[in-house]
Write a protein that holds these residues in place. Structure first.
Motif, short mmCIF file in Angstrom:
data_model
loop_
_atom_site.label_atom_id
_atom_site.label_comp_id
_atom_site.label_asym_id
_atom_site.label_seq_id
_atom_site.Cartn_x
_atom_site.Cartn_y
_atom_site.Cartn_z
N GLU A 1 0.83 -1.31 -0.08
CA GLU A 1 -0.10 -0.19 -0.06
C GLU A 1 0.67 1.24 -0.01
O GLU A 1 1.77 1.37 0.42
CB GLU A 1 -0.93 -0.07 1.22
CG GLU A 1 -2.00 -0.87 1.27
CD GLU A 1 -3.05 -0.91 0.30
OE1 GLU A 1 -3.32 0.30 -0.28
OE2 GLU A 1 -3.70 -1.97 -0.17
N GLY B 1 0.56 3.81 1.88
CA GLY B 1 0.29 4.55 2.87
C GLY B 1 0.16 3.30 4.21
O GLY B 1 0.04 2.21 3.80
N GLY C 1 -2.05 4.10 6.46
CA GLY C 1 -3.52 4.23 7.36
C GLY C 1 -3.66 5.02 8.29
O GLY C 1 -4.60 5.18 8.91
N ASP C 2 -2.78 5.93 8.46
CA ASP C 2 -2.96 7.22 9.31
C ASP C 2 -4.13 7.90 8.77
O ASP C 2 -3.80 8.81 7.73
CB ASP C 2 -1.46 7.94 9.20
CG ASP C 2 -1.73 8.90 10.41
OD1 ASP C 2 -2.62 9.54 10.55
OD2 ASP C 2 -0.57 8.84 11.37
N PRO C 3 -5.14 8.22 9.47
CA PRO C 3 -6.35 9.02 9.17
C PRO C 3 -5.84 10.58 9.03
O PRO C 3 -6.49 11.09 7.79
CB PRO C 3 -7.38 8.87 10.26
CG PRO C 3 -6.50 8.30 11.44
CD PRO C 3 -5.66 7.71 10.92
N PRO D 1 -2.94 10.05 4.99
CA PRO D 1 -3.46 8.74 4.11
C PRO D 1 -2.04 8.31 3.65
O PRO D 1 -1.88 7.03 3.36
CB PRO D 1 -4.45 8.97 3.32
CG PRO D 1 -5.19 10.12 4.15
CD PRO D 1 -4.22 11.01 4.62
N THR D 2 -1.32 9.39 2.73
CA THR D 2 -0.07 8.61 1.93
C THR D 2 1.19 8.55 2.84
O THR D 2 2.23 8.25 2.12
CB THR D 2 -0.11 9.53 0.73
OG1 THR D 2 0.23 10.81 0.99
CG2 THR D 2 -1.06 9.46 0.03
N GLN E 1 0.02 6.62 15.71
CA GLN E 1 -0.84 7.72 14.74
C GLN E 1 -0.59 8.90 15.11
O GLN E 1 -0.39 9.17 16.24
CB GLN E 1 -2.36 7.23 14.74
CG GLN E 1 -2.63 6.07 14.06
CD GLN E 1 -4.15 5.78 14.10
OE1 GLN E 1 -4.85 6.42 14.62
NE2 GLN E 1 -4.46 4.77 12.91
#
Length: 473
Positions: free
Chosen positions: A42, A44, A46-48, A51-52, A345
């Motif tokens: 992926e 990224g 998955g950090d809201p 995202p990238t 995060q």
């Protein structure tokens, strides 16, 4: 516990292939590998909020960075050798990289395909990489580095200066001077070798490996053997007054911009680095790194200080009116809270900034100024409770609610559980989570276990409540 705190505690280590600290196993045999379903990692983790940021499918273990920079042309050439382990069967993977041109990419010594997609370098090796296999990526690159411009955070990353450069910034900066998995969840060790024109210093993290002159150039070496989040890696090049020494068997290396006169307030503040670190050690537990120090840059664009691992970088403006040692206490406290124990995060950043701000109050009291309780009372009266500390929103990452309301939450915990349990909580936290990544829920779990108290309501009120909470005690 309030749902918002639970949401803020979500761990991204398993998202998008995630990153782990487990030792890699031997790769499977070729017949087994042929049956695998290799897929792209992926772009990224998955950090809201970002995202990238970072990339999925692998866990970096080590960066070896060899760079050469000429300030007269603003040209940088580099080779990044990255050792990583696959966390899934990979057909290709991404690295974060801004600006410069890539001249070559090899994976385990074999040529690999590469292409650029905005701030991503997409690498396709000649064959799939099996889950748990360790692999090495070597990337050659060159060009004029460019900074990152963000509407929320301004300009950061690689900045050209009159006599060199400053590569620095949060939440991202590393990708402006080397290819990287640019998220705190993927910590790694570093070796940095930087060559610059003779007469200039090239400063970075960790233990200094010395400098050597050759043909009008000087090569400086640095080694950070304790895992480090990528945004904490820095490179500062220019003319500096350097002071070296030793403290508790560890090297001390400080550098003051030569534009600041000898004996300046900046010199006075840096001279107290080890004294402040020793005091914080009594509060937080053993100092977590292999070197001490600090770098002061006199550049109007650096209007902040940053907790770059083992050697914080300070904007000179902090010392214009005197040796402002509270900022030194703040950045040194981050060596425990943020550097050694890092967020999983970005929305949990109060775990960094709330404790570092609290360290300012501790140091002020130690120096004979306001007591911690007095600092708490002043800040409590001046707080806008509508702004949450936990999960503050991307634009609020570096706001007062994260720093000062975060410090209020720390002291509220102290008032609730008492001094003995409070400092046991802090030392247990820094010991058990050392070199790891954490969430708000992790901290609450440790605090409840050590104190033997239920603390959900306390943290709900002080981290996300919309009205002034009742002061414990």
């Amino acid at each position: 516990m309030n749902r918002r705190i639970l949401a803020a505690a979500a761990v991204v280590a398993l998202a998008a292939g995630g990153c782990t600290d487990s030792a890699p196993e031997s790769p499977p045999s070729s017949p087994q590998a042929a049956k695998r379903d290799f897929k792209p990692g992926e772009d990224g983790v998955g950090d809201p909020y970002f995202p990238t940021y970072g990339n999925g499918g692998y866990d970096v273990r080590h960066y070896k960075l060899v760079v050469k920079y000429d300030p007269s042309t603003d040209e940088l050439t580099g080779t990044a050798t990255i050792t990583a382990a696959a966390t899934e069967d990979l057909s290709r993977f991404n690295l974060d990289f801004v600006g410069m041109s890539v001249s070559s990419v090899k994976v385990d010594g074999a040529d690999a395909e590469d292409k650029r997609e905005d701030a991503e370098l997409v690498v396709t090796p000649s064959g799939g990489i099996a889950k748990d296999a360790e692999f090495t990526v070597e990337i050659g690159y060159s060009g004029k580095p460019v900074p990152i411009k963000s509407p929320d955070f301004g300009e950061g990353g690689f900045l050209h200066t009159d006599d060199g450069a400053i590569a620095l910034g949060q939440p991202e900066s590393a990708s402006t001077w080397f290819p990287v998995n640019d998220h705190p969840i993927d910590k790694a060790t570093y070796d940095v070798e930087a060559t610059v024109p003779e007469g200039l210093a090239a400063l970075s993290n960790g233990v200094p490996g010395g400098d050597a002159d050759s043909g009008g150039w000087t090569t400086w070496k640095w080694s950070e053997k304790v895992p480090m989040a990528s945004y904490l890696a820095f490179l500062v090049i220019g003319k500096f007054r350097v002071e070296t020494g030793e403290h508790k068997g560890k090297p001390v290396f400080t550098a003051i911009d030569s534009k600041l006169r000898p004996g300046s307030p900046a010199d006075q503040a840096m001279a107290q680095t080890t004294e402040i670190a020793d005091f914080l050690e009594t509060q937080f537990g053993p100092y977590p790194f292999q070197a001490y120090g600090g770098v002061v840059v006199d550049d109007d664009r650096i209007r902040y200080a940053l907790e770059t691992q083992s050697r914080p970088v300070y904007g000179g403006l902090f010392f214009k009116q005197g040796p402002f040692t509270e900022v030194v206490a703040h950045e040194l406290a981050h060596q425990w809270f943020g550097d050694s124990v890092s967020v999983a995060q970005w929305r949990d950043i109060w775990l960094n900034e709330g404790f570092a701000s609290y360290a300012e109050w501790l140091w002020t009291e130690e120096e004979g100024g306001l007591s911690v309780q007095e600092s708490f009372q002043r800040e409590y009266a001046d707080t806008d409770w509508k702004n949450p500390t936990a999960d503050p929103g991307r634009a609020g990452l570096f706001g007062r609610a994260v720093y000062k309301r975060g410090a209020l939450a720390v002291h509220a915990l102290r008032l609730e559980v008492g001094d003995t349990d409070f400092f046991r909580i802090l030392k247990t936290w820094t010991a058990e989570k050392r070199n790891g990544n954490v969430t708000t829920a992790d901290f609450i779990t440790v605090a409840e276990r050590v104190s033997g108290e239920s603390l959900d309501r306390l943290f709900d009120a002080w981290l996300i409540g919309q009205s002034p909470p009742e002061i414990p005690g």
